[in-house]
Scaffold this motif. Sequence first.
Motif, mmCIF file in Angstrom:
data_model
loop_
_atom_site.group_PDB
_atom_site.id
_atom_site.type_symbol
_atom_site.label_atom_id
_atom_site.label_comp_id
_atom_site.label_asym_id
_atom_site.label_seq_id
_atom_site.Cartn_x
_atom_site.Cartn_y
_atom_site.Cartn_z
ATOM 1 N N SER A 90 -6.988 113.390 89.829
ATOM 2 C CA SER A 90 -8.250 112.681 89.984
ATOM 3 C C SER A 90 -8.295 112.017 91.358
ATOM 4 O O SER A 90 -7.320 112.032 92.114
ATOM 5 N N ILE A 91 -9.417 111.418 91.662
ATOM 6 C CA ILE A 91 -9.589 110.748 92.950
ATOM 7 C C ILE A 91 -8.614 109.583 93.087
ATOM 8 O O ILE A 91 -8.142 109.280 94.183
ATOM 9 N N TRP A 92 -8.260 108.949 91.990
ATOM 10 C CA TRP A 92 -7.338 107.808 92.049
ATOM 11 C C TRP A 92 -5.939 108.250 92.439
ATOM 12 O O TRP A 92 -5.245 107.544 93.185
ATOM 13 N N LEU B 98 -2.631 108.737 99.481
ATOM 14 C CA LEU B 98 -3.071 108.400 100.828
ATOM 15 C C LEU B 98 -2.555 107.021 101.250
ATOM 16 O O LEU B 98 -2.100 106.841 102.380
ATOM 17 N N ALA B 99 -2.613 106.040 100.345
ATOM 18 C CA ALA B 99 -2.128 104.695 100.650
ATOM 19 C C ALA B 99 -0.626 104.700 100.931
ATOM 20 O O ALA B 99 -0.156 104.036 101.866
#
Length: 78
Positions: A5-7, A13-14
């Motif tokens: 999912s996007i999360w 990314l973080a």
Amino acid sequence: MGSFSIWHWLIVLAIVVLVFGTKKLKNIGSDLGGAVKGFKDGIKEGGAPENTDAAAGQVANQAAADKNTIDVQAKQKS
């Protein structure tokens, strides 16, 4: 479970930003962009036919113009 999912992608990314830092990621991006641009320019130049007759004529004209040039031959030390 097959796709993220996007999360998930935001967390990845973080973590990447925390590990490498934004400055290093920017440098990597610009280096990669320069490499791709150089590759594309090389492909364009490689496809163009070379005109060897014109290049040979240019060298001959340059040699005729440089009459003050002295050719020498280097000798090896023995």
